[in-house]
Structures are given as C-alpha cells and as structure tokens.
Design a protein around this motif. Structure first.
Motif, PDB file in Angstrom:
ATOM      1  N   GLY C 308       0.824  -1.060  -0.072  1.00 43.68           N
ATOM      2  CA  GLY C 308      -0.086   0.067  -0.094  1.00 43.68           C
ATOM      3  C   GLY C 308       0.866   1.268   0.030  1.00 43.68           C
ATOM      4  N   ALA C 309       0.125   2.243   0.381  1.00 47.99           N
ATOM      5  CA  ALA C 309       0.941   3.621   0.361  1.00 47.99           C
ATOM      6  C   ALA C 309       1.014   4.172   1.970  1.00 47.99           C
ATOM      7  CB  ALA C 309       0.120   4.523  -0.412  1.00 47.99           C
ATOM      8  N   ARG C 310       2.132   4.569   2.265  1.00 46.87           N
ATOM      9  CA  ARG C 310       2.343   5.321   3.322  1.00 46.87           C
ATOM     10  C   ARG C 310       2.138   6.913   3.449  1.00 46.87           C
ATOM     11  NH1 ARG C 310       4.665   8.897   4.303  1.00 46.87           N
ATOM     12  NH2 ARG C 310       6.814   8.182   3.922  1.00 46.87           N
ATOM     13  N   ILE C 311       0.939   7.433   3.781  1.00 47.60           N
ATOM     14  CA  ILE C 311       0.711   8.887   3.398  1.00 47.60           C
ATOM     15  C   ILE C 311       1.001   9.473   5.021  1.00 47.60           C
ATOM     16  CG2 ILE C 311      -1.196  10.462   2.880  1.00 47.60           C
ATOM     17  CD1 ILE C 311      -2.356   8.096   1.108  1.00 47.60           C
ATOM     18  N   ASN C 312       1.668  10.310   5.003  1.00 51.50           N
ATOM     19  CA  ASN C 312       1.965  11.249   5.999  1.00 51.50           C
ATOM     20  C   ASN C 312       0.815  11.949   6.615  1.00 51.50           C
ATOM     21  OD1 ASN C 312       3.313  12.165   8.418  1.00 51.50           O
ATOM     22  ND2 ASN C 312       3.874  14.161   7.542  1.00 51.50           N
ATOM     23  N   TYR C 313       0.285  11.827   7.938  1.00 52.43           N
ATOM     24  CA  TYR C 313      -0.929  12.398   8.598  1.00 52.43           C
ATOM     25  C   TYR C 313      -0.330  13.564   9.451  1.00 52.43           C
ATOM     26  CZ  TYR C 313      -4.965  13.172  11.394  1.00 52.43           C
ATOM     27  OH  TYR C 313      -6.158  13.838  12.114  1.00 52.43           O
ATOM     28  N   GLY C 314       0.716  13.007  10.193  1.00 54.38           N
ATOM     29  CA  GLY C 314       1.460  14.028  11.035  1.00 54.38           C
ATOM     30  C   GLY C 314       2.619  13.674  11.466  1.00 54.38           C
ATOM     31  N   PHE C 315       3.638  14.635  11.495  1.00 56.41           N
ATOM     32  CA  PHE C 315       4.930  14.398  11.801  1.00 56.41           C
ATOM     33  C   PHE C 315       5.736  15.656  12.502  1.00 56.41           C
ATOM     34  CE2 PHE C 315       9.132  12.398  11.497  1.00 56.41           C
ATOM     35  CZ  PHE C 315       8.961  10.798  11.425  1.00 56.41           C
ATOM     36  N   ALA C 316       4.824  15.936  13.531  1.00 56.34           N
ATOM     37  CA  ALA C 316       5.134  17.040  14.326  1.00 56.34           C
ATOM     38  C   ALA C 316       5.937  16.773  15.791  1.00 56.34           C
ATOM     39  CB  ALA C 316       3.877  18.037  14.527  1.00 56.34           C
ATOM     40  N   TYR C 317       6.339  17.956  15.810  1.00 58.05           N
ATOM     41  CA  TYR C 317       7.183  17.791  17.472  1.00 58.05           C
ATOM     42  C   TYR C 317       6.580  18.692  18.573  1.00 58.05           C
ATOM     43  CZ  TYR C 317      10.349  15.595  13.890  1.00 58.05           C
ATOM     44  OH  TYR C 317      10.699  15.287  12.657  1.00 58.05           O
ATOM     45  N   ASP C 318       6.342  18.106  19.718  1.00 56.75           N
ATOM     46  CA  ASP C 318       5.982  18.881  20.914  1.00 56.75           C
ATOM     47  C   ASP C 318       7.199  18.881  21.889  1.00 56.75           C
ATOM     48  OD1 ASP C 318       3.499  19.959  20.252  1.00 56.75           O
ATOM     49  OD2 ASP C 318       2.405  17.866  20.549  1.00 56.75           O
ATOM     50  N   ASP C 334      -2.433  24.920  21.605  1.00 52.87           N
ATOM     51  CA  ASP C 334      -0.951  24.649  22.240  1.00 52.87           C
ATOM     52  C   ASP C 334       0.066  24.673  20.961  1.00 52.87           C
ATOM     53  OD1 ASP C 334      -1.805  23.689  25.107  1.00 52.87           O
ATOM     54  OD2 ASP C 334      -3.099  23.058  23.381  1.00 52.87           O
ATOM     55  N   GLU C 335       1.143  25.513  21.323  1.00 55.51           N
ATOM     56  CA  GLU C 335       2.354  25.580  20.507  1.00 55.51           C
ATOM     57  C   GLU C 335       3.031  24.265  20.104  1.00 55.51           C
ATOM     58  OE1 GLU C 335       4.613  28.440  22.280  1.00 55.51           O
ATOM     59  OE2 GLU C 335       3.706  30.231  21.133  1.00 55.51           O
ATOM     60  N   ILE C 336       3.457  24.084  18.872  1.00 55.97           N
ATOM     61  CA  ILE C 336       4.024  23.235  18.089  1.00 55.97           C
ATOM     62  C   ILE C 336       5.582  23.446  18.312  1.00 55.97           C
ATOM     63  CG2 ILE C 336       4.279  21.599  16.150  1.00 55.97           C
ATOM     64  CD1 ILE C 336       1.379  22.087  15.932  1.00 55.97           C
ATOM     65  N   LYS C 337       6.387  22.533  18.658  1.00 54.28           N
ATOM     66  CA  LYS C 337       8.120  22.977  18.827  1.00 54.28           C
ATOM     67  C   LYS C 337       8.435  22.784  17.199  1.00 54.28           C
ATOM     68  CE  LYS C 337      10.947  23.936  21.568  1.00 54.28           C
ATOM     69  NZ  LYS C 337      10.829  25.152  22.543  1.00 54.28           N
ATOM     70  N   ALA C 338       8.270  21.800  16.308  1.00 52.03           N
ATOM     71  CA  ALA C 338       8.886  21.762  14.932  1.00 52.03           C
ATOM     72  C   ALA C 338       7.907  20.985  14.212  1.00 52.03           C
ATOM     73  CB  ALA C 338      10.252  21.004  15.267  1.00 52.03           C
ATOM     74  N   PHE C 339       8.363  20.968  12.815  1.00 52.16           N
ATOM     75  CA  PHE C 339       7.384  20.246  11.866  1.00 52.16           C
ATOM     76  C   PHE C 339       8.258  19.285  11.223  1.00 52.16           C
ATOM     77  CE2 PHE C 339       4.706  24.089  12.498  1.00 52.16           C
ATOM     78  CZ  PHE C 339       3.509  23.363  12.689  1.00 52.16           C
ATOM     79  N   SER C 340       7.473  18.217  10.466  1.00 56.64           N
ATOM     80  CA  SER C 340       8.271  17.728   9.574  1.00 56.64           C
ATOM     81  C   SER C 340       7.126  17.395   8.293  1.00 56.64           C
ATOM     82  CB  SER C 340       9.128  16.263   9.845  1.00 56.64           C
ATOM     83  OG  SER C 340      10.343  16.560  10.373  1.00 56.64           O
ATOM     84  N   SER C 341       7.582  17.108   7.175  1.00 58.04           N
ATOM     85  CA  SER C 341       6.869  16.833   6.035  1.00 58.04           C
ATOM     86  C   SER C 341       7.702  15.593   5.318  1.00 58.04           C
ATOM     87  CB  SER C 341       6.308  17.931   5.055  1.00 58.04           C
ATOM     88  OG  SER C 341       7.577  18.249   4.225  1.00 58.04           O
ATOM     89  N   LEU C 342       6.599  14.573   5.237  1.00 56.14           N
ATOM     90  CA  LEU C 342       7.247  13.393   4.495  1.00 56.14           C
ATOM     91  C   LEU C 342       6.464  13.276   2.979  1.00 56.14           C
ATOM     92  CD1 LEU C 342       7.504  13.117   7.652  1.00 56.14           C
ATOM     93  CD2 LEU C 342       7.803  10.534   7.141  1.00 56.14           C
ATOM     94  N   GLY C 343       7.313  12.900   2.248  1.00 59.19           N
ATOM     95  CA  GLY C 343       6.678  12.479   0.877  1.00 59.19           C
ATOM     96  C   GLY C 343       5.859  10.995   0.893  1.00 59.19           C
TER      97      GLY C 343
END
Lengths: 155, 168, 357
Positions: C308-318, C334-343
């Motif tokens: 199947g496919a792996r689709i990013n839903y969330g890859f964030a950092y607290d 609430d604030e988020i510390k950092a983000f990532s995005s994944l293809g």
C-alpha cells in the motif's frame, strides 16, 4: 401379528440391554445427548471400539440459507467432502477417558470454519461438560459449557 | 443405544505380488465385504452401524499389514441387507483404529440414494488410510440418517475395493 | 398412541428409572428433549462467521520505499502557522521488525480476557543528515524508533446478543535502545470501551470511545466497530473506525484478501533533543491505504502480506514540560515545537502469524 413380533424383539433387546447397563464404565458418563451453550446443535456422544465420538444429531437451522438444502460440511478442507451432510457429522473424535472425569486425546471440529482443534472434556457435574478446544497448547483455546439432554418426562 | 456388532466376511480370491526396485509393490486382492450392524430398535434420525475387522485377513501370508504403503480405496458400494428396512436420507462412511483418528472416507447424498445409486463418493485425500490399516485392528463406521423408526437390527453391507501396495 | 410410544410407556420408562440417566434418551425425536437439570446460559460469541484470523503471535517486517523528508527548525509555532523547510533529505530506507503476541488468559463462553505485548521498530536511513545543521533528521538517523507495549482486552458478553469490550494499553515509545531506556514516566496509556450487539452470526457492531495516540498526539475519539460477513461468506467488512476499515473477500477458506486503510502512529520520546527534564516528542501519524493478503501456510500458521501507500498524517514535534502530557485535540492552540513533512511512499509488509479462526 407384526406388532407381537416387534414386541418380542424389543423385550429381548431390552432384557439384554438392561442386564448389561448396570456395569457401565466410569468414562461412559460422557455417553448421551449434549447441547453446546449456543444451543445451535445437539451432539450425541457414543462409544466406538473403546473411544468416544460425538455426532451432530440436531440442528436449530438445518437448512442452508443460500442453497435452501440441508446443511453440508461446506468448509471441509477436503473439497471432495464438502457435501457430507452436517446432520450426523462427527465433530468430536477419539476421546479416551483419563480418569477423574476427564476425556482427552480427542479433537473437536468447528463446521463454521472447517478447523479441527485439540480438545479436552471435563465433567463438571453429571449433567455439565466443560469442553475446551485448543491449538497445540491449552492456553490457545476456548472453553464452552455443554448441558446434558434427556427424554422428556411423561406428565 | 446402538451397539456395534462384529461380523466380518472376507473374500480374498487371488493374490499377485509384482516385484519392483524399492518402490511399493501392488497387491492384487478381491473386494472386501463387511457387514456393519446397528442394533435395533432404532429411531428416526442419525444412527450408527459398525464392524471391527483386521485388514491382515485379506493380505497374502507373506505380506504383513505394517508393510502397507500408498493405500487407497477405489470404490465402496453400500447395500441394505434387509429390503424391508427404511432407506436413509444419507450415509457417511468412516474408518477408525485404536491408535489413529477416525476419518471420513466418503458419503452418499440423498439424491444418489433416491436414484438407487449406492456408490460412495470417496474422499480425495486418503493419506490417512495407511496408518489406520497398519494399526492392530480397524473399525468401519457407517452413519445413516433414518427417515422413520425401525425396530429391528439394521445391517449395511459395504463392499470395499482396495488399492493396496506394500514395501519390502 | 403410536406403537413406539406404547413400547416406551409400558417397558422402557419403568426400567430406565433404575438405569443411568444417559440411557433414558429418546433418539427418535432430538428436538423433543429436555435438560437433565438446567439450561446453560447462551452468551454472544466474540467472533462472527468469516472474521479474519485472530493472530495469537505475529512476526512481520515492514519496509517503505524512499521519500523526501523536510524538517523545520526547532522553534515554537502556532498550530496553523506556516513554516519553512530548514532541513531536507532523502530517506533511502524506512522499515523494521514488528512482533505481537496476544495470549488468552481466560477464554470461556462467558468472558474472554487476553493479555498481549507488542514491539515495533522503525529504522530511518536519512542521506547526508548532518547533526550540526540537521538536528531533527540526525536524531531520527541516530537510533531507530521503537514501540514496546503491553495491552489487555476483555470481551464480556452481557447476554446472547449484547457485549462489552474493554481495552487498555501502555506503550513505551522512543528512540531508546535496550541499553539506554528512557524514564518509564514517559509511558503512553491508551484505552477504549465499547458496547455492541451481534444480531446474528455474521454481524457485530459496537460504539464506544477511546483515548488514543494513534495519529501521534493524545486524542479522545468516538469509535465505531462494524464487522459483517455476507450470507455466502465471501464478502464482508471489518471496521474499527477511525483506526481502520477494511472490506474483505474470502477467495477460499485458506485465502483472504482485505482492502482498506489503517491509521498508525504514536508519540515518541527523542532523547537527543530532550533537555532539562522536558521530553521532545515526535507525534507521528500515518494513513496506510492498502491491500492485504492472508494465506494459510500450514495448520494454524498464516502468511500476511500487505502492499500500500504510506501517507503522512502528522510528523510534528512537541516539547512536554517535565515530560507531562497534554491534550491539544483537534481544535487546541498549544504551540508546536517543530514540523516535518514526508513524501508519500509505497510500503510493504510480510509477516507470519500463529492464528485462531
């Protein structure tokens, strides 16, 4: 005249039957008709060549809703046996009495999925069985409660 | 309560042993006729007729049943001994032995019985037969679903055509 | 009175009173028997006909095709704020081992209680991740993400139709190694409770609520279960929404094809980015639309293959202050510390299970 003949056969058979029945094996307590807790079937357990076997003698829903014919063992892993009638099917096989109200070394067949499980039977009381089907280790199993059925008492 | 009654009739007419090189060798035997009996009175529903037998009795003297290999049933033909006995809805034929599990060998459906065809539809997988026949004794079990009560013994004759081989 | 009844009245009944009870059976009419003492209680079964195999023990390997991962700088962002890529790299390998055991402790017709353990490992091979310039990617590259968990499930039938399901789970997630465990205080607790009905052998449905980390951060969500098998026992559904939903098709009794999706994820403590007792947590969630093939190998051992496919839903950092969890929910600010995005990537999984049908 025919009735007299039948009567004599029954009397003869009955005499033989009752004279033997007082000396029953402890393990023969398993013999009889039993009902699983889901009440979908009645299973008659009998003894053949020293081991105990149970066959389906009654089904709550004997007709297959798809084929509209009597249910068969459609999930049998052997394709050639898928039309064996479910009524009469031996779902308990090869039980040996081990003493202390326990029968083991047997198998139980689940017609709903065509799987055969190891099985141990314990007599909880004279009219109640704990039947545990399991895969390899008893841990990987499930216990059902079966109740004894008898002829209706005449009122 | 159905008791089982032992009455075996074995017909072994001729035996030919063909020699091969390490491969199982066929044994030519005639058909085996077994009479299974359910003790009456019997009531409507599923009943059981059984007979115990020893396959050794149809083997030639020089072959022991422990040597049997690649065993198959070619055909089983059933018949009711008493023509007045009620014809059942179905038959299921099983084999058992003291140290193996009981196995279904075949069955006859209602449609076949109605058309007077008493040839058993055999199980495709028959690997279990070797172990059963090598055991100290065998039990033929025939379950039949009676449409009506029957007050006498009920005898079902099974004529089994074996395909037997043995290893030296 | 027919002849059989006459025979029983005259001869059999008086005699069987001195014989054992099992000899009293009238085999002629099995539908006209009565209980020797009392009826057993009928309880609804935890299974329906045609349900996919229940995995007692499962060993699997999961692998994803290469994709690009971007990461923001570590800073504070409002959840809806825009962010810019600070780090970017190709992830050439993502995958790892998955182990799962689900052992019945009590399994009777009136209750089923199972205990289980799971271990899931995800290795990232991120090309040219430089610790000084790419702190987040380097941290993911440094140690694999691991999930070790214990869980328990209780199926309690109420009667022949209704049932309750309780599930509790404790997960220990992070980029720890067996020689470098994190504080047990970072354990994540999930739970679910459902009430449901099984109107017939081929249908069970239930509604309930759960506390879950399935899409990364803590959430409280309603859940709906709908397991159904067609009359011909070929088609059906196995749905535990929103966690997963599948259609199914039994090719034969040894081969099952399922198609649908599963949400997967968790909250992972990243030790290299955690300071002063705070926990820097990766809130990872992904959607996996897939086709799955379950095939009997031998006996109760089954092969499980997914594509199947792996689709990013969330890859964030607290950053959890003193490791203390908080609930943002879907609308929290609430604030988020950092983000990532994944293809999006393709994924495959192959496993072997010891199952019950």
């Amino acid at each position: 005249m025919k009735k007299f003949k039948i009567l004599s056969i029954i009397l003869g058979g009955l005499f033989l039957f009752t004279s033997m029945s007082y000396k029953t094996d402890e393990g023969d307590k398993l013999i009889g008709v039993w009902e699983p807790s889901n009440k979908k079937a009645k299973i008659k357990i009998d003894k053949i060549s020293g081991k105990y076997y149970g066959k389906i003698v009654w089904l709550r829903e004997p007709i297959d809703p798809v084929t509209k014919k009597p249910k068969t063992d459609k999930n049998n892993p052997d394709e050639s046996l898928k039309n064996v009638p479910l009524k009469g099917f031996r779902m308990l096989k090869d039980f040996v009495y081990k003493g202390d109200g326990e029968w083991a070394d047997g198998t139980i067949y689940d017609p709903q999925n065509g799987s055969t499980y190891n099985c141990v039977i314990k007599l909880r009381d004279d009219n109640t069985l704990d039947i545990r089907g399991y895969i390899g280790l008893k841990t990987f199993g499930r216990t059902d409660v079966w109740k004894r059925l008898v002829m209706k008492k005449k009122k | 309560m159905i008791n089982y009654f032992l009455k075996t009739q074995v017909l072994a007419l001729s035996v030919f042993v063909l020699w091969g090189c390490g491969e199982p060798e066929p044994i030519k035997t005639d058909v085996q006729k077994l009479e299974t009996i359910a003790r009456g009175p019997l009531f409507e529903g599923v009943n059981t007729a059984t007979v115990e037998f020893d396959i050794q009795k149809i083997l030639p003297n020089e072959v022991k049943k422990e040597q049997l290999s690649e065993v198959r049933i070619k055909s089983i033909q059933l018949a009711l001994a008493d023509s007045a006995a009620p014809v059942p809805n179905s038959f299921t034929v099983l084999l058992a032995s003291p140290n193996t599990s009981m196995k279904e060998c075949g069955f006859i459906q209602e449609e076949s019985i109605k058309s007077n065809d008493y040839n058993v539809s055999l199980a495709k997988e028959q690997e279990f037969l070797e172990e059963i026949l090598q055991d100290k004794m065998q039990t033929l079990v025939i379950d039949f679903d009676l449409k009506e009560d029957w007050f006498d013994d009920y005898t079902v004759t099974a004529v089994i055509d074996w395909e037997l081989k043995f290893k030296n | 009175m027919n002849l059989k009844a006459l025979m029983f009245s005259l001869f059999l009944l008086p005699l069987v009173t001195v014989a054992q009870e099992e000899e009293e059976e009238d085999y002629s009419m099995y539908d006209d028997l009565e209980y020797a003492d009392e009826s057993s209680t009928t309880f609804v079964s935890p299974k329906i006909i045609g349900l996919s195999p229940n995995r007692f023990i499962n060993v699997a390997w999961d692998v994803q095709s290469p994709y690009t991962m971007n990461a923001s700088e570590i800073n504070d962002y409002a959840p809806d704020a825009s962010w810019t890529t600070n780090e970017s790299s190709n992830v050439s390998y993502t995958g790892g081992l998955r182990l799962n055991a689900n052992i019945p402790v009590v399994s009777r017709n009136n209750i089923v209680w199972q205990m289980g353990a799971n271990y899931m490992n995800t290795n990232f091979s991120i090309d040219e991740a430089d610790p000084s310039n790419d702190p987040i990617l380097s941290e993911l590259n440094r140690h694999s993400l691991s999930t070790g968990g214990l869980f328990t499930t209780v199926f309690k039938p109420i009667n022949d139709k209704q049932f309750l399901i309780f599930q509790g789970q404790a997960d220990y997630n992070g980029n720890y190694t067996f020689s470098d465990f994190h504080s047990l205080g970072l354990t994540k607790y999930s739970a679910a409770v459902l009430w449901g009905k099984s109107p017939h052998d081929r249908l069970q449905w239930a509604i309930g609520a759960s506390r879950t980390y399935r899409v990364g951060e803590l959430n409280y969500v309603p859940i709906v279960m709908y397991n159904w098998t067609s009359k011909r026992e070929k088609w059906g559904t196995e749905i535990l929404f929103p966690a997963r939903a599948h259609g199914k098709y039994w090719v034969n009794k040894s081969s099952l094809i399922m198609f649908g999706y599963e949400l997967e994820g968790g909250s992972y403590h990243l030790s290299g980015l955690s300071n002063n007792g705070n926990s820097f947590e990766l809130r990872r969630g992904e959607v996996r639309p897939r086709i799955e093939w379950n095939r009997k190998l031998v006996g109760f051992f089954w092969l499980n293959a997914q594509l199947g496919a792996r689709i990013n839903y969330g890859f964030a950092y607290d950053e959890l202050e003193n490791g203390k969890e908080f609930f943002r929910g879907f609308v929290g600010d609430d604030e988020i510390k950092a983000f990532s995005s994944l293809g999006t990537s393709l994924y495959g999984l192959v496993g072997i299970s010891f199952v019950s049908l």
